[in-house]
Design an enzyme around this catalytic site. Structure first.
Site, mmCIF file in Angstrom:
data_model
loop_
_atom_site.group_PDB
_atom_site.id
_atom_site.type_symbol
_atom_site.label_atom_id
_atom_site.label_comp_id
_atom_site.label_asym_id
_atom_site.label_seq_id
_atom_site.Cartn_x
_atom_site.Cartn_y
_atom_site.Cartn_z
ATOM 1 N N CYS A 98 14.516 -35.167 9.656
ATOM 2 C CA CYS A 98 13.976 -34.422 10.787
ATOM 3 C C CYS A 98 13.128 -33.281 10.262
ATOM 4 O O CYS A 98 13.653 -32.304 9.714
ATOM 5 C CB CYS A 98 15.095 -33.894 11.675
ATOM 6 N N GLY A 99 11.814 -33.384 10.428
ATOM 7 C CA GLY A 99 10.909 -32.376 9.891
ATOM 8 C C GLY A 99 11.000 -31.033 10.597
ATOM 9 O O GLY A 99 10.945 -29.983 9.958
ATOM 10 N N HIS A 100 11.126 -31.061 11.933
ATOM 11 C CA HIS A 100 11.199 -29.771 12.619
ATOM 12 C C HIS A 100 12.476 -29.033 12.217
ATOM 13 O O HIS A 100 12.496 -27.798 12.119
ATOM 14 C CB HIS A 100 11.125 -29.961 14.146
ATOM 15 N N ASP A 260 10.463 -35.482 21.771
ATOM 16 C CA ASP A 260 10.239 -34.368 20.849
ATOM 17 C C ASP A 260 9.185 -33.438 21.427
ATOM 18 O O ASP A 260 8.079 -33.867 21.767
ATOM 19 C CB ASP A 260 9.789 -34.897 19.491
ATOM 20 N N GLY A 265 7.892 -33.551 12.729
ATOM 21 C CA GLY A 265 7.630 -33.398 11.294
ATOM 22 C C GLY A 265 7.693 -34.692 10.523
ATOM 23 O O GLY A 265 6.793 -35.001 9.716
ATOM 24 N N SER A 266 8.739 -35.492 10.736
ATOM 25 C CA SER A 266 8.817 -36.773 10.025
ATOM 26 C C SER A 266 7.792 -37.754 10.574
ATOM 27 O O SER A 266 7.341 -38.662 9.859
ATOM 28 C CB SER A 266 10.231 -37.360 10.127
#
Length: 354
Positions: A98-100, A260, A265-266
């Site tokens: 999870c990028g965020h 989202d 991010g991902s």
């Protein structure tokens, strides 16, 4: 003012720090879980899923959370170079990347002392995710943290121009790419929609239909880990995939039709890997990605060539801002029939209990 004392309760107190990155919530669980068994972060993810899923529902579901809540459970990593390990959770279960959350956790790790001796102008934070080690770089000046950038695990295009049959839409071509999790990509224009202006409900319905079609018709395979071999969601784009100084927008619908709020991010990682694979973006060309629903911004660029099994891959750098929204201690009472949580369906025609 005196700090509020805990109300009457039964069982553990679950302590959290709440943040958001580009509008997407992150509930960082700091205390209250029992011992999490497992020798690796991936095995701990499996243990939590099989043995402690009731606590995910307590924290993610209503009345303490909501349909689109997202969480991060801090765990011990088996990697000596990691500053922390993390297990991601959402309305359906547990993610691999999870990028965020990485952007938020980078700030959190520095602000809450998980990293010794922060350095200016940036402090590196090594975060061990189920997909692997992700390196975050946190702006740090005069004791304050700021923007965060991270370097992804190897990201790659899994398959392009894959034909799937989507109910009510016929044959649809999608691209499938990996950025720590697998996503299907398709332009919203294919369905007569716009990621910026169309109704969110319409975008969610289409994205969910695509996800279900890909899951039933395409075998997803990660070359190194079986536990990573699943489609996480679908990202609808504005179709502007060639490099440009102008922003490109998308909306990510993942897990159980969860939306989202951020550019994802991902998803940005996977989209950059896909664009690089197609020759549409070169190394170190920075692209701006906007959230279709709310307009928040991440930037991304491919910074290094690498491999993931038989796939040619890239390391992607994603940058964004996270902010704190509060802290909380959550409790349960034994006579509360809804203590384990519940979710209302987005369609409003049913609900799910914890």
């Amino acid at each position: 003012m005196e700090t509020p004392r805990l109300p009457p309760h039964d069982g553990p107190v679950l302590s959290v720090v709440d943040m958001h990155t580009g509008g997407e919530p992150l509930r960082i669980i700091t205390d209250g879980y029992p011992e999490i068994r497992g020798d690796t972060v991936l095995s701990k993810r499996s243990y939590v899923r099989c043995n402690l899923d009731c606590l995910r529902k307590v924290l993610m579901f209503e009345p303490r959370g909501h349909y689109d809540m997202y969480g991060a459970l801090l765990v011990q990593s088996e990697l000596p170079e990691a500053d922390l390990g993390v297990i991601f959770m959402h309305n359906e279960g547990y993610s691999t990347m999870c990028g965020h959350a990485i952007i938020a956790l980078g700030r959190y790790a520095v602000d809450y002392g998980l990293v010794r001796s922060p350095r200016s102008p940036e402090t590196q934070v090594n975060i061990h995710c189920p997909c692997g080690l992700v390196k975050a770089f946190v702006e740090y000046s005069n004791g304050k943290t700021g923007a965060v950038r991270f370097h992804s695990v190897p990201a790659f295009a899994f398959a392009t121009d894959v034909k799937v049959t989507v109910p009510e839409h016929g044959e649809v071509k999608v691209d499938i790419s990996y950025g720590g999790a697998f996503y299907a990509f398709v332009s919203a224009e294919r369905f007569g929609l716009d990621v910026r202006t169309s109704r969110t409900r319409d975008l969610v319905d289409v994205a969910t239909a695509v996800t279900n079609a890909v899951k039933s018709q395409v075998k997803i395979r990660h070359p190194e880990h079986k536990d990573l071999s699943f489609l996480y969601g679908t990202i609808l784009t504005d179709g502007k995939d060639s490099f440009s100084e102008e922003p490109t927008a998308n909306i990510c619908v993942f897990a159980e039709a969860q939306v989202d709020r951020s550019p994802t991010g991902s998803g940005v990682t996977a989209r950059i890997a896909l664009q690089h694979h197609k020759g549409l973006i070169q190394f170190n060309q920075t692209r701006t990605f906007k959230s279709g629903p709310i307009g928040s911004v991440f930037t991304g660029k491919a910074v290094q060539e690498t491999r993931c099994g038989e796939f040619r891959a890239v390391v992607v750098e994603v940058r964004g801002h996270a902010h704190y929204t509060g802290v909380a201690s959550f409790v349960q009472e034994s006579d509360d029939d809804l203590r384990e949580g519940f979710l209302l369906s987005p369609e409003g025609d049913n609900w799910t209990s914890g």
